[in-house]
Design an enzyme around this catalytic site. Structure first.
Site: not given
Length: 278
Positions: A70, A216
């Site tokens: 991530c 994101c």
């Protein structure tokens, strides 16, 4: 059994991220994460666990609950480490992060600006980018796959992001799990090219977690890789998202994307102690 969980909550482009500072058994990570992400608990889009790095050159280690990579969580940990080290206003800190889903250390640059943290990090490079015709629910979709070592992104160019398109993207994400059973994360990236707008859907099969993220980092990197691949040249672009913009930098050379970075702003919003039953 009740566990006390020490945490810090951060907002990288409103992609609300919890980083757990206390130590817990690896086998409890998923349940801790799912509970803390819930609306009636601390509430966030993702949870990572801060661990001691194995590499002596690393400043920290980030373990995501689903073992995925991530980018926003990496920026969050870099911002937190810089904060702990006492970075001053307009100061710059260079850090290296070990992260789940990444084979190499993630290079991070953090600059403190008006109390927030402007972070630029190097991102993992895709193994391949290729056009695909994907079949699901008796429908054929023309898209591009951006494949990494442990996760997959599908870039779908759309005229407009609406509820019908989002519902179809959710069905597509679940259907891809059968074709890519070993992947830790499946992202369906709805991209409006005209206004450089991204709606990122992130599905983590191991957690059965599916979230329309407000920002994101890894999805932004994949859009950058996609744009560099199509144009066959260096790109720099701000990718607008529901929570704000994230900038991506990409370089293309001899058939491959050779360099990817993202830059975004991280805000530390809370820290404290949570109580979780596992």
């Amino acid at each position: 059994m009740n566990q006390e969980v020490e945490f810090i909550k951060l907002s990288p482009t409103q992609n609300m991220t919890i980083l757990v500072k206390s130590h817990h058994f690896n086998g409890d990570y998923q349940q801790i994460a799912l509970r803390m992400m819930a609306y009636d608990h601390v509430y966030a889009e993702q949870v990572g666990f801060i661990k001691e790095p194995k590499d002596v050159n690393a400043d920290g280690h980030l373990q995501m609950a689903g073992n995925e990579f991530c980018g926003n969580a990496c920026m969050s940990l870099a911002a937190f480490i810089a904060h702990q080290k006492g970075i001053e206003e307009n100061g710059i800190s260079h850090l290296s992060i070990e992260a789940s889903g990444a084979e190499e250390l993630i290079a991070c640059q953090v600059r403190k600006v008006e109390g927030d943290y402007k972070c630029r990090i190097a991102m993992p490079l895709p193994k391949r980018i290729e056009p695909r015709v994907i079949e699901y629910e008796n429908t054929y979709v023309h898209a591009y796959s951006v494949e990494y070592e442990d996760f997959l992104h599908i870039v779908l160019e759309v005229d407009q992001v609406n509820e019908e398109v989002k519902t179809a993207a959710e069905a597509l994400a679940r259907s891809l799990e059968r074709s890519f059973p070993e992947t830790t994360l499946i992202g369906v990236l709805l991209y409006e090219k005209v206004r450089s707008y991204l709606a990122p859907l992130i599905y983590i099969p191991k957690l059965n977690s599916m979230v329309w993220e407000r920002g994101c980092g890894s999805g932004t990197a994949s859009i950058g890789a996609y744009l560099a691949f199509l144009s066959k040249q260096r790109i720099s672009a701000e990718i607008k998202q529901p929570g704000g913009g994230i900038r991506v930098f990409g370089e293309y050379e001899n058939g491959f994307v050779r360099h990817l970075q993202i830059e975004g702003t991280v805000r530390i919003v809370a820290q404290g102690k949570a109580f979780v039953t596992v």
